[in-house]
Scaffold this motif. Structure first.
Motif, PDB file in Angstrom:
ATOM      1  N   ARG A 100       0.427  -1.178  -0.449  1.00 47.60           N
ATOM      2  CA  ARG A 100       0.300  -0.285  -0.083  1.00 47.60           C
ATOM      3  C   ARG A 100       1.126   1.297  -0.447  1.00 47.60           C
ATOM      4  NH1 ARG A 100      -4.581  -0.205   4.801  1.00 47.60           N
ATOM      5  NH2 ARG A 100      -5.072  -1.774   3.614  1.00 47.60           N
ATOM      6  N   ARG A 101       1.751   1.310   0.574  1.00 46.55           N
ATOM      7  CA  ARG A 101       2.593   2.904   1.086  1.00 46.55           C
ATOM      8  C   ARG A 101       3.625   2.534  -0.227  1.00 46.55           C
ATOM      9  NH1 ARG A 101       7.632   0.768   5.112  1.00 46.55           N
ATOM     10  NH2 ARG A 101       7.985  -1.759   4.078  1.00 46.55           N
ATOM     11  N   GLU A 102       3.120   1.800  -1.301  1.00 47.29           N
ATOM     12  CA  GLU A 102       4.525   1.844  -2.404  1.00 47.29           C
ATOM     13  C   GLU A 102       3.503   2.582  -3.548  1.00 47.29           C
ATOM     14  OE1 GLU A 102       7.256   1.986  -2.480  1.00 47.29           O
ATOM     15  OE2 GLU A 102       8.401   0.831  -0.848  1.00 47.29           O
ATOM     16  N   ARG A 103       2.431   1.722  -3.507  1.00 43.45           N
ATOM     17  CA  ARG A 103       1.285   2.285  -4.118  1.00 43.45           C
ATOM     18  C   ARG A 103       0.636   3.742  -3.899  1.00 43.45           C
ATOM     19  NH1 ARG A 103      -3.595  -1.468  -6.541  1.00 43.45           N
ATOM     20  NH2 ARG A 103      -4.289   0.308  -7.383  1.00 43.45           N
ATOM     21  N   ALA A 104       0.979   4.025  -2.944  1.00 37.60           N
ATOM     22  CA  ALA A 104       0.589   5.244  -2.429  1.00 37.60           C
ATOM     23  C   ALA A 104       2.121   6.541  -2.876  1.00 37.60           C
ATOM     24  CB  ALA A 104       0.597   5.428  -0.460  1.00 37.60           C
ATOM     25  N   ALA A 105       2.913   6.132  -2.839  1.00 41.63           N
ATOM     26  CA  ALA A 105       3.957   6.708  -3.633  1.00 41.63           C
ATOM     27  C   ALA A 105       3.846   7.154  -5.008  1.00 41.63           C
ATOM     28  CB  ALA A 105       5.421   6.343  -2.997  1.00 41.63           C
ATOM     29  N   VAL A 106       4.024   6.315  -5.717  1.00 42.68           N
ATOM     30  CA  VAL A 106       3.831   5.985  -6.986  1.00 42.68           C
ATOM     31  C   VAL A 106       3.010   6.786  -7.591  1.00 42.68           C
ATOM     32  CG1 VAL A 106       3.714   4.549  -8.876  1.00 42.68           C
ATOM     33  CG2 VAL A 106       5.403   4.126  -7.248  1.00 42.68           C
ATOM     34  N   ALA A 107       1.726   6.993  -6.897  1.00 46.60           N
ATOM     35  CA  ALA A 107       0.081   6.754  -7.556  1.00 46.60           C
ATOM     36  C   ALA A 107      -0.157   8.548  -7.731  1.00 46.60           C
ATOM     37  CB  ALA A 107      -0.682   6.565  -6.759  1.00 46.60           C
ATOM     38  N   PRO A 108       0.591   9.131  -6.937  1.00 46.63           N
ATOM     39  CA  PRO A 108       0.517  10.961  -7.489  1.00 46.63           C
ATOM     40  C   PRO A 108       1.618  11.393  -8.379  1.00 46.63           C
ATOM     41  CG  PRO A 108       1.234  11.044  -5.133  1.00 46.63           C
ATOM     42  CD  PRO A 108       1.132   9.308  -5.746  1.00 46.63           C
ATOM     43  N   LEU A 109       2.365  10.367  -8.689  1.00 43.00           N
ATOM     44  CA  LEU A 109       3.591  10.824 -10.008  1.00 43.00           C
ATOM     45  C   LEU A 109       2.725  10.338 -11.136  1.00 43.00           C
ATOM     46  CD1 LEU A 109       7.016   9.179  -9.190  1.00 43.00           C
ATOM     47  CD2 LEU A 109       6.066  11.016  -9.184  1.00 43.00           C
ATOM     48  N   ALA A 110       2.059   9.536 -10.912  1.00 42.12           N
ATOM     49  CA  ALA A 110       1.014   8.613 -12.145  1.00 42.12           C
ATOM     50  C   ALA A 110       0.108  10.379 -12.662  1.00 42.12           C
ATOM     51  CB  ALA A 110       1.158   7.557 -11.465  1.00 42.12           C
ATOM     52  N   GLU A 111      -0.467   9.887 -11.205  1.00 39.65           N
ATOM     53  CA  GLU A 111      -1.684  11.857 -11.782  1.00 39.65           C
ATOM     54  C   GLU A 111      -1.376  12.933 -12.328  1.00 39.65           C
ATOM     55  OE1 GLU A 111      -6.082  13.304 -11.299  1.00 39.65           O
ATOM     56  OE2 GLU A 111      -5.015  11.131 -10.569  1.00 39.65           O
ATOM     57  N   GLU A 112       0.187  13.075 -11.846  1.00 37.58           N
ATOM     58  CA  GLU A 112       0.613  14.011 -12.708  1.00 37.58           C
ATOM     59  C   GLU A 112       0.783  13.978 -14.107  1.00 37.58           C
ATOM     60  OE1 GLU A 112       5.023  16.834 -11.903  1.00 37.58           O
ATOM     61  OE2 GLU A 112       3.872  15.591 -10.093  1.00 37.58           O
ATOM     62  N   LEU A 113       1.113  12.954 -14.414  1.00 38.88           N
ATOM     63  CA  LEU A 113       2.014  12.136 -15.616  1.00 38.88           C
ATOM     64  C   LEU A 113       0.536  12.001 -16.440  1.00 38.88           C
ATOM     65  CD1 LEU A 113       5.223  10.789 -14.982  1.00 38.88           C
ATOM     66  CD2 LEU A 113       4.849  12.910 -16.206  1.00 38.88           C
ATOM     67  N   VAL A 136       8.868   8.082 -17.752  1.00 41.62           N
ATOM     68  CA  VAL A 136       9.585   9.528 -16.763  1.00 41.62           C
ATOM     69  C   VAL A 136       9.079   9.549 -15.530  1.00 41.62           C
ATOM     70  CG1 VAL A 136       9.102  11.856 -16.993  1.00 41.62           C
ATOM     71  CG2 VAL A 136       9.793  11.184 -18.872  1.00 41.62           C
ATOM     72  N   GLY A 137       8.003   9.015 -15.461  1.00 45.05           N
ATOM     73  CA  GLY A 137       7.868   8.552 -13.932  1.00 45.05           C
ATOM     74  C   GLY A 137       8.327   7.855 -12.771  1.00 45.05           C
ATOM     75  N   ARG A 138       8.877   6.999 -13.852  1.00 46.54           N
ATOM     76  CA  ARG A 138      10.489   6.303 -13.471  1.00 46.54           C
ATOM     77  C   ARG A 138      11.704   7.196 -12.639  1.00 46.54           C
ATOM     78  NH1 ARG A 138      12.544   1.934 -17.144  1.00 46.54           N
ATOM     79  NH2 ARG A 138      12.882   3.909 -18.112  1.00 46.54           N
ATOM     80  N   ALA A 139      11.872   7.647 -13.695  1.00 51.15           N
ATOM     81  CA  ALA A 139      12.871   8.807 -13.281  1.00 51.15           C
ATOM     82  C   ALA A 139      12.699   9.961 -12.760  1.00 51.15           C
ATOM     83  CB  ALA A 139      13.534   9.342 -15.155  1.00 51.15           C
ATOM     84  N   PHE A 140      11.002  10.208 -12.271  1.00 47.96           N
ATOM     85  CA  PHE A 140      10.228  11.224 -11.141  1.00 47.96           C
ATOM     86  C   PHE A 140      10.812  10.303  -9.565  1.00 47.96           C
ATOM     87  CE2 PHE A 140       8.167  14.591 -13.414  1.00 47.96           C
ATOM     88  CZ  PHE A 140       9.417  14.979 -14.284  1.00 47.96           C
ATOM     89  N   PHE A 141      10.840   8.807  -9.734  1.00 44.48           N
ATOM     90  CA  PHE A 141      10.448   7.710  -8.769  1.00 44.48           C
ATOM     91  C   PHE A 141      11.344   7.783  -7.788  1.00 44.48           C
ATOM     92  CE2 PHE A 141       9.370   4.135  -5.923  1.00 44.48           C
ATOM     93  CZ  PHE A 141       8.513   4.817  -5.601  1.00 44.48           C
ATOM     94  N   ARG A 142      12.453   7.490  -9.170  1.00 44.16           N
ATOM     95  CA  ARG A 142      14.074   7.301  -9.057  1.00 44.16           C
ATOM     96  C   ARG A 142      14.510   8.671  -8.157  1.00 44.16           C
ATOM     97  NH1 ARG A 142      18.546   4.465  -8.368  1.00 44.16           N
ATOM     98  NH2 ARG A 142      19.826   4.838  -8.485  1.00 44.16           N
ATOM     99  N   GLY A 143      14.581   9.615  -9.051  1.00 46.42           N
ATOM    100  CA  GLY A 143      14.956  11.624  -8.115  1.00 46.42           C
ATOM    101  C   GLY A 143      15.607  11.236  -8.510  1.00 46.42           C
ATOM    102  N   GLY A 144      16.795  12.567  -7.489  1.00 50.79           N
ATOM    103  CA  GLY A 144      18.689  12.651  -7.855  1.00 50.79           C
ATOM    104  C   GLY A 144      18.595  14.615  -7.513  1.00 50.79           C
ATOM    105  N   ASP A 145      19.993  14.591  -8.295  1.00 50.73           N
ATOM    106  CA  ASP A 145      20.296  15.979  -8.791  1.00 50.73           C
ATOM    107  C   ASP A 145      20.475  16.403 -10.255  1.00 50.73           C
ATOM    108  OD1 ASP A 145      20.937  16.552  -6.048  1.00 50.73           O
ATOM    109  OD2 ASP A 145      22.521  14.953  -6.035  1.00 50.73           O
ATOM    110  N   ILE A 146      20.257  15.209 -10.631  1.00 52.70           N
ATOM    111  CA  ILE A 146      20.364  15.263 -12.367  1.00 52.70           C
ATOM    112  C   ILE A 146      19.350  14.160 -12.894  1.00 52.70           C
ATOM    113  CG2 ILE A 146      22.327  15.256 -14.342  1.00 52.70           C
ATOM    114  CD1 ILE A 146      24.327  14.900 -11.196  1.00 52.70           C
ATOM    115  N   LEU A 147      19.142  14.798 -14.206  1.00 51.30           N
ATOM    116  CA  LEU A 147      17.820  14.194 -14.689  1.00 51.30           C
ATOM    117  C   LEU A 147      18.856  14.471 -16.594  1.00 51.30           C
ATOM    118  CD1 LEU A 147      16.099  12.388 -15.508  1.00 51.30           C
ATOM    119  CD2 LEU A 147      14.439  15.083 -16.245  1.00 51.30           C
TER     120      LEU A 147
END
Length: 220
Positions: A100-113, A136-147
């Motif tokens: 559930r927590r992973e779906r909750a973390a991913v869902a806002p990115l899916a909504e945004e995209l 793109v969502g996978r990269a957003f979920f990855r995060g970091g300083d550089i894309l």
């Protein structure tokens, strides 16, 4: 300085793409790579990624071919951005029945995209634009300083492209993007690097360039 090439030879396999490449990427830059197909943009993105990753930089990547797992859902493909943050057992259990927590973390990115309705749909059933946004969502979920992103908005309409580029700029301090649209590059980047025949022929601030200055990249 994040990464620099000094008179270097770059390529893939046995093919040499750049003979004497000299180029530097500094923290905080928003760079757009422009040029015809085959000009070396993908080679440069790949070389930058290897160099930054080897140096321990926090870098996310959107490859041109998306590198998705077709049989898995949008959720699982986005989640893969953080596979290395968990052990094999945790990842396997999340594959079978998403936590559930992973779906909750991913869902806002899916909504945004614009992918919320497809969240649990296999990627192989998506359109090209939806697959691109999943990468793109996978990269957003990855995060970091550089894309680093290779043609990340080529399969979406202009309105979506602008919105995605704005999201990229909001999330990452440094961007290096290979783009297909000159106007988008001029709008979204502060530095333009133009490639032609595996050579850097333009390297200038975006505000100092016009579309006419870049037309030569696509001529001949």
């Amino acid at each position: 300085m994040l990464a620099a090439f000094a008179d270097e030879r770059l390529g893939y396999g046995e093919r040499v793409v750049f003979e004497n490449l000299s180029l530097a990427v500094r923290a905080g830059e928003r760079i757009a790579l422009l040029g015809r197909s085959g000009s070396g943009k993908s080679t440069l993105i790949s070389a930058l990624y290897r160099r930054l990753a080897d140096a321990g930089a926090r870098v996310a990547l959107v490859p041109q071919d998306h590198a998705l797992v077709p049989q898995l859902s949008v959720f699982h493909n986005i989640y893969m951005g953080r596979l290395d943050r968990h052990g094999a057992l945790y990842n396997a259990l999340n594959l079978i029945r998403p936590f559930r927590r992973e779906r909750a973390a991913v869902a806002p990115l899916a909504e945004e995209l614009g992918l919320a309705p497809e969240l649990m749909r296999p990627v192989e059933r998506l359109s090209g634009g939806q697959r691109q946004r999943t990468a793109v969502g996978r990269a957003f979920f990855r995060g970091g300083d550089i894309l680093l992103a290779d043609e990340p908005v080529s399969a979406v309409d202009e309105t979506q492209a602008r919105r995605i580029l704005e999201s990229m700029a909001a999330r990452f301090a440094t961007l290096v993007l290979s783009l297909h649209a000159v106007d988008l590059a001029l709008e979204s980047a502060d530095r333009i690097i133009g490639l032609k025949a595996s050579r850097v022929v333009v390297d200038a601030p975006a505000k100092a360039l016009t579309r006419g200055d870049l037309d030569g990249l696509y001529a001949g």
